[in-house]
Design a protein around this motif. Structure first.
Motif, PDB file in Angstrom:
ATOM      1  N   LEU A 224     -31.639  19.872 -31.792  1.00 28.25           N
ATOM      2  CA  LEU A 224     -31.385  19.036 -32.952  1.00 28.25           C
ATOM      3  C   LEU A 224     -31.895  19.689 -34.236  1.00 28.25           C
ATOM      4  O   LEU A 224     -32.825  20.505 -34.202  1.00 28.25           O
ATOM      5  N   ALA A 225     -31.300  19.295 -35.346  1.00 29.29           N
ATOM      6  CA  ALA A 225     -31.791  19.703 -36.667  1.00 29.29           C
ATOM      7  C   ALA A 225     -31.567  18.540 -37.622  1.00 29.29           C
ATOM      8  O   ALA A 225     -30.539  17.855 -37.552  1.00 29.29           O
ATOM      9  N   HIS A 226     -32.540  18.286 -38.485  1.00 28.79           N
ATOM     10  CA  HIS A 226     -32.379  17.233 -39.489  1.00 28.79           C
ATOM     11  C   HIS A 226     -31.360  17.671 -40.526  1.00 28.79           C
ATOM     12  O   HIS A 226     -31.257  18.850 -40.854  1.00 28.79           O
ATOM     13  N   ILE A 227     -30.617  16.689 -41.056  1.00 28.33           N
ATOM     14  CA  ILE A 227     -29.674  16.958 -42.140  1.00 28.33           C
ATOM     15  C   ILE A 227     -30.072  16.126 -43.346  1.00 28.33           C
ATOM     16  O   ILE A 227     -30.280  14.911 -43.251  1.00 28.33           O
TER      17      ILE A 227
ATOM     18  N   ILE B 124     -25.713  20.297 -48.541  1.00 28.76           N
ATOM     19  CA  ILE B 124     -26.185  19.865 -47.219  1.00 28.76           C
ATOM     20  C   ILE B 124     -27.237  20.846 -46.726  1.00 28.76           C
ATOM     21  O   ILE B 124     -27.019  22.066 -46.746  1.00 28.76           O
ATOM     22  N   LEU B 125     -28.372  20.321 -46.310  1.00 27.73           N
ATOM     23  CA  LEU B 125     -29.485  21.153 -45.860  1.00 27.73           C
ATOM     24  C   LEU B 125     -29.864  20.832 -44.424  1.00 27.73           C
ATOM     25  O   LEU B 125     -29.839  19.676 -43.993  1.00 27.73           O
ATOM     26  N   PHE B 126     -30.236  21.878 -43.695  1.00 29.06           N
ATOM     27  CA  PHE B 126     -30.796  21.716 -42.350  1.00 29.06           C
ATOM     28  C   PHE B 126     -32.308  21.877 -42.420  1.00 29.06           C
ATOM     29  O   PHE B 126     -32.818  22.747 -43.130  1.00 29.06           O
ATOM     30  N   ASN B 127     -33.010  21.043 -41.667  1.00 26.92           N
ATOM     31  CA  ASN B 127     -34.452  21.168 -41.543  1.00 26.92           C
ATOM     32  C   ASN B 127     -34.838  21.061 -40.069  1.00 26.92           C
ATOM     33  O   ASN B 127     -34.150  20.399 -39.271  1.00 26.92           O
ATOM     34  N   SER B 128     -35.932  21.691 -39.716  1.00 25.00           N
ATOM     35  CA  SER B 128     -36.369  21.712 -38.313  1.00 25.00           C
ATOM     36  C   SER B 128     -36.696  20.307 -37.824  1.00 25.00           C
ATOM     37  O   SER B 128     -37.305  19.501 -38.525  1.00 25.00           O
ATOM     38  N   TRP B 129     -36.306  20.046 -36.584  1.00 28.69           N
ATOM     39  CA  TRP B 129     -36.635  18.783 -35.912  1.00 28.69           C
ATOM     40  C   TRP B 129     -37.833  19.057 -35.017  1.00 28.69           C
ATOM     41  O   TRP B 129     -37.730  19.766 -34.029  1.00 28.69           O
ATOM     42  N   THR B 130     -38.975  18.464 -35.383  1.00 31.56           N
ATOM     43  CA  THR B 130     -40.202  18.732 -34.632  1.00 31.56           C
ATOM     44  C   THR B 130     -40.770  17.488 -33.951  1.00 31.56           C
ATOM     45  O   THR B 130     -41.695  17.606 -33.155  1.00 31.56           O
ATOM     46  N   GLU B 131     -40.226  16.318 -34.277  1.00 28.87           N
ATOM     47  CA  GLU B 131     -40.732  15.104 -33.653  1.00 28.87           C
ATOM     48  C   GLU B 131     -40.073  14.873 -32.292  1.00 28.87           C
ATOM     49  O   GLU B 131     -39.348  15.721 -31.780  1.00 28.87           O
ATOM     50  N   THR B 132     -40.311  13.699 -31.735  1.00 29.69           N
ATOM     51  CA  THR B 132     -39.799  13.373 -30.399  1.00 29.69           C
ATOM     52  C   THR B 132     -38.277  13.459 -30.346  1.00 29.69           C
ATOM     53  O   THR B 132     -37.581  13.023 -31.264  1.00 29.69           O
TER      54      THR B 132
ATOM     55  N   GLY C 106     -39.086  12.907 -25.197  1.00 27.14           N
ATOM     56  CA  GLY C 106     -40.082  13.934 -24.954  1.00 27.14           C
ATOM     57  C   GLY C 106     -40.181  14.898 -26.124  1.00 27.14           C
ATOM     58  O   GLY C 106     -39.487  14.769 -27.137  1.00 27.14           O
ATOM     59  N   LYS C 107     -41.053  15.869 -25.979  1.00 33.63           N
ATOM     60  CA  LYS C 107     -41.256  16.875 -27.008  1.00 33.63           C
ATOM     61  C   LYS C 107     -40.025  17.780 -27.076  1.00 33.63           C
ATOM     62  O   LYS C 107     -39.478  18.168 -26.045  1.00 33.63           O
ATOM     63  N   PRO C 108     -39.586  18.135 -28.275  1.00 37.25           N
ATOM     64  CA  PRO C 108     -38.434  19.033 -28.386  1.00 37.25           C
ATOM     65  C   PRO C 108     -38.690  20.364 -27.696  1.00 37.25           C
ATOM     66  O   PRO C 108     -39.734  20.992 -27.932  1.00 37.25           O
ATOM     67  N   TRP C 109     -37.784  20.789 -26.889  1.00 39.83           N
ATOM     68  CA  TRP C 109     -37.981  22.034 -26.135  1.00 39.83           C
ATOM     69  C   TRP C 109     -37.831  23.278 -27.035  1.00 39.83           C
ATOM     70  O   TRP C 109     -38.322  24.352 -26.692  1.00 39.83           O
ATOM     71  N   TRP C 110     -37.183  23.126 -28.190  1.00 42.41           N
ATOM     72  CA  TRP C 110     -36.897  24.288 -29.054  1.00 42.41           C
ATOM     73  C   TRP C 110     -38.003  24.573 -30.057  1.00 42.41           C
ATOM     74  O   TRP C 110     -37.893  25.516 -30.828  1.00 42.41           O
ATOM     75  N   THR C 111     -39.067  23.769 -30.066  1.00 38.27           N
ATOM     76  CA  THR C 111     -40.168  24.010 -31.002  1.00 38.27           C
ATOM     77  C   THR C 111     -41.334  24.706 -30.305  1.00 38.27           C
ATOM     78  O   THR C 111     -41.414  24.714 -29.089  1.00 38.27           O
TER      79      THR C 111
END
Length: 215
Positions: free
Chosen positions: A185-188, A196-204, A210-215
């Protein structure tokens, strides 16, 4: 005979007049010594200011060389700069142009799933919801099995990987393997210009709680 004796005495006297005067060796040594010492001291004298300057030049040259080698190495481990006004990464189309929300929604229909360049340059889906607004998250299109780009199948309403058959729900959750994990996932968000901007998804991860597997 007397004449011969007189001539001999005259010759000896005249030769003595031209003989070198005796030299005192001790006096000569003491006179020459200061000159020799001065020459030696002049030969081995080092200008301290010049020495400090040469040291600075040497240290500066070494620092420039080491810095030139170290900076690219360090930057290799730093994530790419976002370029966005608030720290986000601008979404870009296939030509590298930034995508603006207003123009994008004017061109896309409800239910559209189109790819854009996202975080780290990964292909990321922008999703237009049924009400015509943009979903507040993007889905990384890279399959979590072996890294194929997963296309969206509008007819089946899911993402279907052509490589090994993995399938994902519209939210990116796995519905069929062999993919072991959901799509990242990525925040928009948008900036003041409407980019339009992408930001890292670091929350649940809301799909797995569960914890994001990509962080």
């Amino acid at each position: 005979m007397k004449l011969f004796s007189v001539l001999s005495a005259a010759l000896i006297g005249s030769s003595a007049a031209f003989a070198p005067a005796p030299v005192n060796v001790q006096q000569r040594s003491s006179a020459v010594a200061p000159v020799s010492m001065a020459a030696v001291e002049g030969e081995f004298y080092i200008d301290q200011n010049r020495r400090n300057l040469m040291n600075l030049i040497l240290v500066g040259s070494a620092a420039v060389t080491i810095g030139g080698l170290a900076v690219p190495y360090i930057l290799f481990f730093v994530p790419p700069g976002s370029g966005g006004g608030d720290g986000g990464t601008p979404a870009k189309d296939a030509l590298g142009n930034e995508i603006f929300l207003k123009e994008y929604l004017a061109e896309k229909k409800a239910g559209d799933h189109s790819l854009a360049q996202g975080l780290k340059g990964d292909a990321t889906y922008l999703i237009v919801k049924d009400d015509g607004t943009l979903e507040d998250y993007g889905l990384n299109a890279v399959c979590t099995h072996l890294g194929c780009v997963v296309p969206w199948s509008a007819a089946n309403n899911k993402f279907m990987c052509p490589c090994h058959g993995s399938q994902y729900a519209p939210t990116g959750a796995v519905v069929r393997g062999p993919a072991p994990l959901p799509l990242a996932l990525a925040h928009i968000e948008t900036d003041e210009k409407g980019t339009i901007l992408f930001n890292s998804w670091t929350e649940t991860d809301f799909r797995t709680d569960g914890k994001p597997w990509w962080t």
